[in-house]
Design a protein around this motif. Structure first.
Motif, PDB file in Angstrom:
ATOM      1  N   ARG A  47     -16.224 -21.653  10.359  1.00  0.00           N
ATOM      2  CA  ARG A  47     -16.654 -23.018  10.058  1.00  0.00           C
ATOM      3  C   ARG A  47     -16.018 -23.926  11.259  1.00  0.00           C
ATOM      4  O   ARG A  47     -16.587 -24.705  11.681  1.00  0.00           O
ATOM      5  CB  ARG A  47     -16.176 -23.379   8.825  1.00  0.00           C
ATOM      6  N   ASP A  48     -14.846 -23.809  11.763  1.00  0.00           N
ATOM      7  CA  ASP A  48     -14.261 -24.599  12.920  1.00  0.00           C
ATOM      8  C   ASP A  48     -15.075 -24.591  14.290  1.00  0.00           C
ATOM      9  O   ASP A  48     -15.367 -25.685  14.719  1.00  0.00           O
ATOM     10  CB  ASP A  48     -12.904 -24.088  13.184  1.00  0.00           C
ATOM     11  N   ARG A  49     -15.537 -23.081  14.361  1.00  0.00           N
ATOM     12  CA  ARG A  49     -16.686 -23.101  15.665  1.00  0.00           C
ATOM     13  C   ARG A  49     -17.841 -23.947  15.323  1.00  0.00           C
ATOM     14  O   ARG A  49     -18.638 -24.071  16.016  1.00  0.00           O
ATOM     15  CB  ARG A  49     -16.771 -21.819  15.885  1.00  0.00           C
ATOM     16  N   GLY A  50     -18.278 -24.357  14.030  1.00  0.00           N
ATOM     17  CA  GLY A  50     -19.410 -24.646  13.808  1.00  0.00           C
ATOM     18  C   GLY A  50     -20.559 -23.474  13.342  1.00  0.00           C
ATOM     19  O   GLY A  50     -21.930 -23.715  13.429  1.00  0.00           O
ATOM     20  N   GLY A  51     -20.099 -22.183  13.314  1.00  0.00           N
ATOM     21  CA  GLY A  51     -20.823 -21.131  12.825  1.00  0.00           C
ATOM     22  C   GLY A  51     -21.084 -21.118  11.451  1.00  0.00           C
ATOM     23  O   GLY A  51     -20.669 -22.197  10.706  1.00  0.00           O
ATOM     24  N   ALA A  52     -22.146 -20.337  10.992  1.00  0.00           N
ATOM     25  CA  ALA A  52     -22.679 -20.520   9.622  1.00  0.00           C
ATOM     26  C   ALA A  52     -23.069 -18.983   9.281  1.00  0.00           C
ATOM     27  O   ALA A  52     -23.705 -18.114  10.178  1.00  0.00           O
ATOM     28  CB  ALA A  52     -23.933 -21.254   9.514  1.00  0.00           C
ATOM     29  N   SER A  53     -22.822 -18.626   8.031  1.00  0.00           N
ATOM     30  CA  SER A  53     -23.311 -17.234   7.453  1.00  0.00           C
ATOM     31  C   SER A  53     -24.053 -17.830   6.154  1.00  0.00           C
ATOM     32  O   SER A  53     -23.631 -18.986   5.362  1.00  0.00           O
ATOM     33  CB  SER A  53     -22.054 -16.468   7.126  1.00  0.00           C
ATOM     34  N   LEU A  54     -25.090 -17.139   6.002  1.00  0.00           N
ATOM     35  CA  LEU A  54     -25.906 -17.540   4.707  1.00  0.00           C
ATOM     36  C   LEU A  54     -25.871 -16.542   3.788  1.00  0.00           C
ATOM     37  O   LEU A  54     -25.948 -15.477   3.747  1.00  0.00           O
ATOM     38  CB  LEU A  54     -27.602 -17.662   5.032  1.00  0.00           C
ATOM     39  N   ASP A  55     -25.444 -17.169   2.382  1.00  0.00           N
ATOM     40  CA  ASP A  55     -25.609 -16.301   1.161  1.00  0.00           C
ATOM     41  C   ASP A  55     -26.745 -16.235   0.366  1.00  0.00           C
ATOM     42  O   ASP A  55     -26.941 -17.065  -0.539  1.00  0.00           O
ATOM     43  CB  ASP A  55     -24.372 -16.823   0.281  1.00  0.00           C
TER      44      ASP A  55
END
Length: 494
Positions: free
Chosen positions: A214-222
């Motif tokens: 999240r700090d990097r601006g990445g995302a995972s979708l549930d």
């Protein structure tokens, strides 16, 4: 990235016949490979009998059988690429990740090697997998099965207290997994407070890596997965299965390894990285409009990864939003580079969803490209030249993986459409209640979209003659048409 695998459990009677015939037609349509040719099977069987051939791979092989690795996978998995061990190290952590050493079994340029380039990926089907490697290797001699001494490529990654990597080492080793664990039992132990130090450490590092993502601006979708299940009366249905937290934490170990692998490759100036363009600002703007339509609070100063992390896919509006959010992540590919081509930089080197350089190195039993990236990383750490067979084949990998990836994706989508049609075929004319998860702009007086049902668990096209499909809201729709041979289902809003 979201996936929706289907499992056909305890098949029977009419539904099974329709699905079986449909699967055969679908395999032919997408030109899915069949059984491995005899010469490929013969080579694999000889490699399994002989065991790992260290003459094919440079350098010594360390004995790490004292490390109490475990594997964590879906129930029933036998093609085990990874075994993990996590422990405290001062204020930080040490992650050891053992990856099946496929290169020790596959002779470059031989029939087996050529066949893996034709297949590219393992393809999973309700009636069995179509493996990249013959099962005598992928589910036998090369698989990190419990209690067996196996050749592996061992990643040792030291993390600081915040979960950031501070040191990495890669070596060929022999390992022995102590146990084969399933996601559900691991989650149960963690929830009950009975998990051992290894599993508690896995969860702790997984949470830290999610925070760093999240700090990097990445995302995972549930996004919930679809499963085909058999009821007590023998009939078939579909259901959505929400992913467990431990699945995300386990995935973070793989992502961590892929991130440090990409850094090694970029530093040495050779390798293959997984790329994904940044989210298009127009897609982000459209997603903000979707949030307003669904009454999802999205403050202007909150980046989309932070919003996604707080959504619950069990809620209709959230499920609709998460489905729309998948459009942010389009255009994934591979980028190779070497002595005659400068390494990519900036966004060209990044995976847009992870927001960092990233490489595939953790699933070589199931994905061809991982075998090549692994050899580059071993050369980078060991200070020796990248093997000639890697240098020769590296430039062709992006095209190979793109071609085989499209084939597997088409098969996966076709399987879902087929099973949905087979399950719904006896119910044409019935009215179902679902949530509108997609809606296009009106055209020709009609609006088209997608309806997500809960029972059965189907996402299917829906049309409305009124020009209205209320995104994220419940809707009654009549099942208007089903064609199992054409894998087509259509609902009409009432």
């Amino acid at each position: 990235m979201p996936v929706r695998p289907v499992r056909l459990l305890a098949p029977s009677d009419a539904t099974t016949s329709a699905v079986t015939a449909g699967l055969a037609a679908l395999r032919e349509e997408v030109e899915l490979p069949g059984a491995h040719p005899p010469e490929v099977l013969a080579e694999a069987q000889e490699a399994a009998r002989r065991g790992p051939d260290d003459a094919r791979v440079p350098g010594p092989r360390a004995d790490r059988t004292d490390v109490p690795f475990v594997t964590v996978d879906p129930v029933g998995s036998t093609d085990l690429d990874q075994a993990v061990h996590v422990e405290r190290r001062g204020a930080g952590w040490r992650v050891r990740y053992a990856i099946a050493d496929v290169a020790a079994f596959v002779a470059p340029g031989g029939p087996l090697d050529a066949e893996t380039h034709r297949r590219g990926l393992t393809c999973y089907s309700p009636d069995g997998r179509v493996p990249l490697h013959p099962t005598v290797l992928s589910e036998g001699a090369a698989s990190l099965l419990p209690g067996q001494v196996r050749p592996a490529v061992l990643w040792s990654i030291d993390l600081d207290a915040d979960g950031e990597p501070v040191d990495v080492h890669v070596e060929r080793a022999t390992v022995r997994s102590r146990a084969q664990l399933a996601y559900g039992e691991v989650q149960d132990r963690l929830d009950a407070g009975t998990a051992d130090d290894l599993l508690q450490s896995l969860a702790a590092v997984g949470r830290l890596r999610e925070a760093r993502e999240r700090d990097r601006g990445g995302a995972s979708l549930d996004v919930p997965e679809q499963e085909v299940v058999r009821a007590d009366d023998g009939t078939f249905g579909l259901r959505f299965r929400a992913t467990l937290p431990v699945e995300g934490w386990n995935a973070q170990i793989s992502l961590l390894t892929g991130i440090v692998a990409a850094r090694l490759m970029l530093d040495v100036g050779a390798g293959v990285v997984r790329t994904l363009p940044p989210a298009d600002p127009r897609d982000v703007a459209r997603l903000r409009r979707t949030a307003r339509a669904l009454d999802i609070d999205w403050p202007d100063d909150v980046p989309y990864p932070d919003l996604l992390a707080g959504l619950d896919s069990r809620l209709g509006p959230h499920a609709a939003f998460l489905r729309e959010a998948t459009t942010l992540f389009r255009g994934a590919g591979y980028r190779t580079f070497g002595p005659h081509e400068a390494p990519p930089t900036g966004h060209d080197a990044e995976h847009g969803a992870i927001r960092a350089p990233y490489a595939h190195v953790t699933a070589p039993l199931r994905r061809l490209v991982d075998r090549y990236g692994t050899e580059v990383c071993l050369a980078a750490v060991g200070g020796h030249d990248v093997p000639g067979w890697v240098q020769e084949q590296l430039p062709e990998l992006p095209a190979t993986m793109s071609r085989t990836g499209r084939r597997v994706a088409a098969f996966d989508r076709g399987v879902l459409d087929l099973v949905e049609a087979a399950v719904l075929a006896p119910r044409v004319g019935q009215v179902f209640t679902g949530v509108v998860v997609d809606a296009d702009e009106p055209r020709d007086g009609r609006v088209r979209g997608a309806l997500q049902l809960r029972d059965p668990a189907v996402v299917a096209p829906v049309t409305s003659a009124s020009g209205v499909l209320p995104l994220g809201e419940t809707l009654d729709a009549r099942l208007d048409e089903v064609s199992v041979p054409h894998r087509r289902v259509t609902f009409v809003a009432r």
